[in-house]
Design a protein around this motif. Structure first.
Motif, PDB file in Angstrom:
ATOM      1  N   VAL B  81      33.195  41.692  46.862  1.00 39.91           N
ATOM      2  CA  VAL B  81      34.274  42.415  46.191  1.00 39.91           C
ATOM      3  C   VAL B  81      35.650  41.829  46.531  1.00 39.91           C
ATOM      4  N   HIS B  82      35.858  41.392  47.787  1.00 39.66           N
ATOM      5  CA  HIS B  82      37.187  40.891  48.135  1.00 39.66           C
ATOM      6  C   HIS B  82      37.397  39.433  47.710  1.00 39.66           C
ATOM      7  N   ILE B  85      39.362  38.458  43.510  1.00 39.20           N
ATOM      8  CA  ILE B  85      40.757  38.155  43.170  1.00 39.20           C
ATOM      9  C   ILE B  85      41.034  36.652  43.264  1.00 39.20           C
ATOM     10  N   ARG B  86      40.318  35.974  44.166  1.00 45.91           N
ATOM     11  CA  ARG B  86      40.515  34.528  44.313  1.00 45.91           C
ATOM     12  C   ARG B  86      40.105  33.762  43.064  1.00 45.91           C
ATOM     13  N   VAL B  90      41.891  40.375  38.500  1.00 47.98           N
ATOM     14  CA  VAL B  90      42.510  41.392  39.338  1.00 47.98           C
ATOM     15  C   VAL B  90      42.599  42.700  38.569  1.00 47.98           C
ATOM     16  N   HIS B 113      48.211  38.469  49.252  1.00 47.08           N
ATOM     17  CA  HIS B 113      47.405  38.319  50.469  1.00 47.08           C
ATOM     18  C   HIS B 113      46.619  37.009  50.502  1.00 47.08           C
ATOM     19  N   ILE B 114      46.006  36.660  49.369  1.00 46.74           N
ATOM     20  CA  ILE B 114      45.129  35.490  49.363  1.00 46.74           C
ATOM     21  C   ILE B 114      45.905  34.178  49.320  1.00 46.74           C
ATOM     22  N   THR B 174      49.433  43.060  40.704  1.00 48.83           N
ATOM     23  CA  THR B 174      48.354  42.245  40.135  1.00 48.83           C
ATOM     24  C   THR B 174      48.873  40.879  39.704  1.00 48.83           C
TER      25      THR B 174
END
Lengths: 343, 267
Positions: B81-82, B85-86, B90, B113-114, B174
């Protein structure tokens, strides 16, 4: 004109958080000098204030865990105690240098702390509190029973630290070491909570779903939070045993873990200065002042309880917020004064 | 497999909670730079489809192919799940998931964050690389806030801001990861008529300026009909119809799902 400019620069300099931390450290480190100069500052105060600062280090770790990450731990005392025994054993019984002992005394508890962090993925809130309490009590029981290593009830003694195998510290200089490490820990905490790590921890506390959707790996950051809290507690444990020069099982009870909780709630959740303030209020104030008053020395539990209730009612973000109110109040008064002057 | 102009393709998606088939053999695809709407009556499984795409739920069956930024494609089901976004995908949340105790700008920065490359040690000691990254990303966040017209609120706490602003902050968050597909979970929920109208303009503007596709789940028919290029209607987890706003409006199956069948009315 030139004068005004330098004044402004001074103001900007004082507003720089790093400069503030260093000034704070300098103020704290004047205490041993003051005790030589002025007779009303007893040298015993150094011990009390030093221990309060040591507690502040451990409480900062707990604040990272509870305040920023929203994870609870009642195991701070156990980890601090474990570090103190390891450091005492390695320096006294094995004759290893202070630095090596410090490193080992951080690594072992941190490893256990990370294991607790792994568990925290499955349990939350009160259940996590109970689980960490269990770990802490197991450690305390071990301190009582494992006597070749801990000296059981008679305790384990240690010496003032010797830095780099050359500089033997005494009480005053160990106090300075404590101040130095506290400021270092405050700086590191400040950097972390105001950057990517702090935002990830905040996100984890505020909304796990949003944190995950933004790419925060919950497992990783829970482990980071527990590792940081245990590292800070371990550093505090090592400083404690080399400052007080004794470690007893009875020092590492649930009461101390609850005191850490009281420190951050009273001082200020998610506030670095608040944590230090909390450590002073919960530990140093009763020790310095209340002990003088008869009947009051046994009341520290009650006072903590009353303080927590009052703080939650009037300053839910901690007593540290009082300073903000005082500042606004003073500014208001000054403004009024100005106006009167003009009239 | 993914066609040339598609960013997301869902095929035979199914998920079951106990005996309940929340999503049943659903297939649809979203094209590049398209605003795609997913509609359906209450309990149709719209949000479940969302959670399957973003891997908050793992579907029992089906594939979700997604176009990567380098042109390749991947099955989202294979990711955690995390990690989603990479890949450039999003989402927002139905009830706005922001961190109340942080400022507007810091909330947007969570979306970056990423993008941080500096290690934890570098950050703890504020070494040059960490400092530079923080500054660059902060400027980027400020630029996004400016584009969404909420720059003047950047240092205010999120706590206490009006709902319309919160929605914008979440959208800004986002945008920090330069997504190729944004999925919005009921973006018009809780907004009044004027705000809904502005939101529709904003969604179009984001699609054009940030060059991405948008998938939105919505109850609010005005918004969906207004802004979506194509719409997919589902009911009880099953595909009903797909088409433009006009086609969907006159589709008898959709009308039946929303308003009930004629026989029922007579009865």
């Amino acid at each position: 004109m030139n004068k005004v400019k330098t004044q402004l620069n001074f103001k900007a300099l004082f507003k720089n958080p790093y400069v503030q931390f260093i000034l704070f450290g300098l103020v704290l480190s004047t205490l041993p000098l003051l005790s030589i100069q002025f007779s009303f500052i007893k040298s015993a105060y150094i011990t009390t204030v030093g221990v309060a600062l040591i507690y502040a280090i451990a409480a900062l770790g707990l604040n990272l865990l509870l305040g920023w990450s929203g994870l609870i731990s009642l195991g701070t005392a156990g980890f601090m105690g474990l570090a103190s025994y390891i450091s005492a054993y390695l320096t006294v019984d094995m004759g290893l240098p202070f630095e090596v002992a410090l490193l080992a005394a951080i690594l072992v508890p941190t490893f256990i702390g990370i294991l607790v962090g792994l568990v925290s993925l499955k349990i939350e809130g009160l259940y996590l509190a109970i689980a960490t309490l269990a770990v802490s009590e197991i450690l305390r029981k071990t301190f009582e029973e494992f006597d070749q290593f801990t000296g059981a009830f008679s305790g384990k003694s240690a010496k003032f630290p010797q830095l780099f195998g050359m500089f033997q510290l005494d009480r005053g200089s160990t106090y300075w070491l404590i101040v130095f490490i506290l400021i270092l820990v405050m700086l590191i905490t400040y950097n972390m909570v105001n950057g990517q790590i702090g935002r990830a921890l905040n996100a984890m506390r505020g909304s796990e779903a949003a944190a995950q959707a933004m790419g925060v790996n919950l497992l990783k950051y829970r482990l980071v939070a527990f590792a940081l809290a245990t590292i800070f507690a371990s550093v505090a444990g090592v400083l404690y045993v080399h400052f007080i020069r004794y470690s007893y099982p009875s020092s590492w009870t649930l009461k101390l873990s609850l005191d850490f909780l009281a420190m951050i709630v009273i001082g200020g959740l998610r506030s670095i200065y608040g944590t230090v303030l909390g450590a002073f209020i919960v530990f140093a104030v009763p020790d310095l002042f209340l002990k003088q008053i008869p009947y009051f020395s046994q009341l520290s539990y009650t006072l903590n309880g009353i303080l927590i209730i009052l703080v939650i009612m009037f300053y839910p973000n901690g007593i540290v917020m009082i300073f903000k109110d005082i500042r606004l109040w003073v500014l208001k008064l000054l403004k009024k004064g100005d106006r009167n002057h003009v009239k | 497999m993914l066609n040339e102009n598609e960013v997301l393709k869902i095929e035979h998606l199914s998920i079951q909670f106990g005996g309940l088939k929340a999503v049943d053999d659903l297939s649809f695809s979203i094209r590049k730079n398209e605003i795609y709407g997913l509609i359906g009556p209450n309990g149709a499984g719209k949000t479940t489809v969302f959670n399957c795409i973003t891997q908050f739920y793992k579907p029992n069956k089906g594939t979700i192919e997604f176009r990567l930024k380098n042109g390749g494609s991947t099955n989202l089901v294979d990711h955690k799940v995390h990690e989603i976004i990479r890949l450039g995908l999003v989402r927002t949340f139905q009830n706005v998931e922001l961190i109340r105790e942080l400022s507007v700008l810091d909330n947007v920065m969570i979306g970056a964050h990423i993008d941080f490359k500096a290690s934890m040690l570098e950050q703890a000691l504020k070494l040059p690389r960490a400092r530079k990254e923080e500054k660059a990303l902060r400027e980027e966040a400020e630029e996004i806030l400016r584009r969404l017209d909420i720059y003047d609120r950047k240092d205010m706490l999120v706590w206490g801001q009006p709902y319309g602003i919160l929605k914008k902050v979440e959208l800004a968050r986002t945008l920090m990861c330069r997504p190729s597909l944004i999925i919005l979970d009921e973006p018009a929920a809780g907004l009044n008529d004027v705000e809904t109208l502005q939101l529709a303009q904003l969604i179009r503007r984001i699609r054009d300026k940030f060059d991405c596709s948008v998938l939105l789940v919505e109850h609010d028919m005005r918004l969906v009909m207004d802004v979506c290029d194509r719409i997919c209607a589902i009911s009880f987890g099953r595909f009903l119809a797909e088409g433009s706003a006009k086609e969907i409006q006159v589709n008898p199956l959709v009308q039946e799902a929303y308003l009930g069948s004629k026989e029922e009315e007579h009865a």
